[in-house]
Design a protein around this motif. Structure first.
Motif, PDB file in Angstrom:
ATOM      1  N   PHE A   1      30.495  33.348  31.412  1.00  0.00           N
ATOM      2  CA  PHE A   1      31.472  34.292  31.157  1.00  0.00           C
ATOM      3  C   PHE A   1      32.852  34.013  31.628  1.00  0.00           C
ATOM      4  O   PHE A   1      33.562  34.456  32.484  1.00  0.00           O
ATOM      5  N   LEU A   2      33.269  32.692  31.098  1.00  0.00           N
ATOM      6  CA  LEU A   2      34.482  32.071  31.878  1.00  0.00           C
ATOM      7  C   LEU A   2      35.648  32.859  31.742  1.00  0.00           C
ATOM      8  O   LEU A   2      36.645  32.720  32.429  1.00  0.00           O
ATOM      9  N   PRO A   3      36.041  33.396  30.571  1.00  0.00           N
ATOM     10  CA  PRO A   3      37.266  34.228  30.270  1.00  0.00           C
ATOM     11  C   PRO A   3      37.328  35.368  31.520  1.00  0.00           C
ATOM     12  O   PRO A   3      38.601  35.401  32.259  1.00  0.00           O
ATOM     13  N   GLY A   4      36.367  35.856  31.730  1.00  0.00           N
ATOM     14  CA  GLY A   4      36.329  36.870  32.879  1.00  0.00           C
ATOM     15  C   GLY A   4      36.556  36.533  34.187  1.00  0.00           C
ATOM     16  O   GLY A   4      37.421  36.668  35.446  1.00  0.00           O
ATOM     17  N   LEU A   5      35.888  35.159  34.409  1.00  0.00           N
ATOM     18  CA  LEU A   5      35.891  34.577  35.491  1.00  0.00           C
ATOM     19  C   LEU A   5      37.472  33.893  36.043  1.00  0.00           C
ATOM     20  O   LEU A   5      37.989  34.255  37.127  1.00  0.00           O
ATOM     21  N   LEU A   6      37.890  33.491  34.866  1.00  0.00           N
ATOM     22  CA  LEU A   6      39.640  32.812  35.011  1.00  0.00           C
ATOM     23  C   LEU A   6      40.252  34.074  35.515  1.00  0.00           C
ATOM     24  O   LEU A   6      41.138  33.924  36.147  1.00  0.00           O
ATOM     25  N   ILE A   7      40.122  35.435  35.015  1.00  0.00           N
ATOM     26  CA  ILE A   7      40.912  36.534  35.242  1.00  0.00           C
ATOM     27  C   ILE A   7      40.771  36.903  36.467  1.00  0.00           C
ATOM     28  O   ILE A   7      41.935  37.043  37.535  1.00  0.00           O
ATOM     29  N   TRP A   8      39.499  36.954  37.120  1.00  0.00           N
ATOM     30  CA  TRP A   8      39.235  37.244  38.693  1.00  0.00           C
ATOM     31  C   TRP A   8      39.743  36.314  39.383  1.00  0.00           C
ATOM     32  O   TRP A   8      40.566  36.405  40.487  1.00  0.00           O
ATOM     33  N   LEU A   9      39.686  34.735  39.077  1.00  0.00           N
ATOM     34  CA  LEU A   9      40.217  33.783  39.902  1.00  0.00           C
ATOM     35  C   LEU A   9      41.939  33.718  40.011  1.00  0.00           C
ATOM     36  O   LEU A   9      42.278  33.866  40.955  1.00  0.00           O
TER      37      LEU A   9
END
Length: 550
Positions: free
Chosen positions: A125-133
């Protein structure tokens, strides 16, 4: 066999070092388990030896003290082609390295679990992970600002993203598989964070127990299965085992390095110097002196100094000293590294006895290595190292006996501090004049994120060094002297150092006078000078003997 294979189930560090010298060893080993900021170690630097903290590109990848210390020690002390190390007197450096390896092993096990969590709940779920990071990195950057209002912006940004995520989940304009994926994209990283927090809490508790256990005088041994070959073809583990053996062999080397005002590296600065120099005159006029060499005088001193623990009164006194022949090589005050001599006169980092005798008799003038006879006491459970160095030279008709005192103090208090629970104190709501304390979890939310993003990269440290920074150890490096305090701030340690000088000087002088008398030398002037020095050595004030006012 020295080069045989050990198929035991695991390597254990002994809980007691040589002669119970465990305080300094355990204090430095505890640094491998610490979770404080990496910059803390800069507080332990002394005036001569400075560590260096290199910042990385992103603070989110920054290592803590334990991670940085363990990696730096492993690379510096076991790395291929490493530079020579300075001996660590009063402690066992192999034990510290093994604890660094053990701490690394514990973190690798944690990182394996965190990597699995990151892949399942983050990479998929990379897009969401990048947002949170991105939000956490922004919050971390703003939180480090000196402006408190700027720091509050970071918390506001995190809260805003959380609110937008909830609205996005409720009012999502997409249906079907895409809609469910977009919802999961924001929720999955949060679920992964919860699982990662449990993993991190468990490991943090284990690391802190080992940290406190070492400083309590015991603790668990360091399990390092990576140093035990599983089969004859296990070259990586065999190389690690041999590196540990080489480390121990170098620790017992009889060659040390003199670095100007820094003193003898590993032994500390020179605080006192006493010299007896008189003319060699025959005892009987018209007769010649019976031939002798410097080593004959040194050998007599060696035999008498071995008996220092014996005295006329049964009143305690000296513990058994280490009396050893040393080869001292001069290096520059600002030398970035040292190198040990090699060749047929050296075996397992030890200069052979015949070469020691040759240096003692012949290399007394000019740019050569010099011979010293050392008397060393390891006191205060390894926290105080007292070394008296004796050299004898004969130039033309003058015999000179020089005795110098060196002292290395305890390791910095940073390494002897136990862990403390994380608490927050605030006033009560109604009875505002009273306060209440709340114990916080060992691992904060931002720490969970840091560990989770670092976990997949721990298998290739150079990338983490580039992204998060690293610790560089002071050179020339030795575990003991790099973070040693001066003993003069401690009254009893200072007393011990200065009390040792007088009896050692008298024993050395008496042994030398006996040899001179046996070889037909008039010892009257030597005896008078010796009595004079016996009074001067009682001056209870250490000096900076290596700092010349010229």
């Amino acid at each position: 066999m020295a080069d045989g294979f050990d198929f035991s189930p695991g390597a254990q560090v002994p809980l007691q070092g040589a002669a119970g010298q465990t305080a300094a060893t355990h204090a430095l080993a505890s640094a491998a388990y610490r979770d404080s900021p990496m910059e803390e170690i800069l507080k332990a630097d002394n005036e001569w030896h400075k560590s260096k903290v290199t910042k990385g590109r992103f603070s989110l990848f920054e290592p803590n003290l334990g991670e940085a210390f363990s990696q730096a020690v492993r690379v510096r002390m076991l790395g291929a082609g490493r530079a020579a190390l300075i001996q660590s007197f009063g402690m066992e450096p192999q034990t510290v390295v093994e604890h660094a390896l053990a701490a690394g092993h514990i973190r690798k096990e944690r990182d394996s679990k965190l990597t699995a969590v990151t892949v399942v709940f983050g990479v998929l779920f990379l897009p969401g992970l990048l947002i949170w990071l991105g939000v956490f990195q922004l919050r971390r950057t703003l939180a480090g600002s000196k402006d408190k209002r700027t720091g509050l912006l970071g918390n506001g940004a995190l809260l805003a993203v959380g609110v937008l995520a909830v609205i996005f989940l409720i009012r999502l304009p997409f249906d079907g598989v895409l809609g469910w994926y977009l919802r999961a994209m924001l929720v999955a990283p949060v679920i992964g964070w919860v699982l990662a927090k449990r993993i991190c809490e468990s490991t943090a508790k284990d690391l802190r127990e080992r940290w406190d256990g070492l400083l309590s005088g015991g603790g668990l041994g360091a399990k390092i299965p990576d140093a035990v070959p599983g089969n004859p073809g296990d070259s990586a583990r065999e190389a690690l085992r041999q590196s540990l053996q080489n480390l121990t062999a170098e620790q017992h080397s009889n060659m040390v390095f003199y670095a100007g005002p820094k003193g003898i590296l590993g032994m500390g600065t020179r605080w006192g110097s006493w010299q007896l120099a008189e003319e060699l005159v025959p005892k009987e006029p018209g007769k010649e002196i019976h031939q002798f060499r410097s080593y004959d005088v040194i050998r007599a001193m060696h035999d008498q100094l071995k008996l220092l623990e014996r005295g006329p009164l049964n009143s305690g006194g000296f513990p058994k000293p280490s009396v050893k022949h040393w080869i001292v090589s001069a290096v520059g005050e600002g030398a970035g590294s040292v190198s040990r001599r090699e060749g047929q006169d050296v075996e397992a980092f030890q200069v052979k006895p015949h070469e020691i005798q040759r240096i003692c008799n012949e290399q007394q003038f000019g740019s050569n290595e010099r011979h010293y006879l050392g008397v060393q006491f390891v006191l205060w459970d390894g926290q105080l190292i007292i070394t008296m160095m004796i050299t004898v030279t004969v130039l033309h008709e003058t015999l000179r006996i020089e005795i110098t005192g060196h002292a290395l103090g305890p390791v910095h208090p940073l390494f002897t501090t136990k862990s403390s629970p994380k608490t927050i104190t605030k006033p009560k709501t109604v009875r505002f004049w009273e306060t209440t304390s709340t114990t916080l979890p060992l691992v904060e939310p931002k720490e969970v994120v840091r560990l989770a993003v670092r976990a997949p990269l721990t298998w290739y440290p150079p990338v983490l060094d580039f992204l998060g920074g690293k610790l560089s150890l002071p050179e020339p490096f030795g575990l003991r002297h790099a973070w040693a305090d001066q003993p003069w701030r401690h009254r009893f340690m200072a007393d011990d150092a200065m009390r040792a000088a007088t009896p050692i000087l008298r024993v050395a002088h008496n042994a030398a006078l006996k040899v001179l008398d046996e070889h037909g030398v008039d010892t009257e002037r030597f005896g008078n000078r010796s009595l004079s020095l016996g009074g001067a050595v009682q001056d209870a004030s250490p000096k900076k003997a290596d700092v010349y006012d010229a």
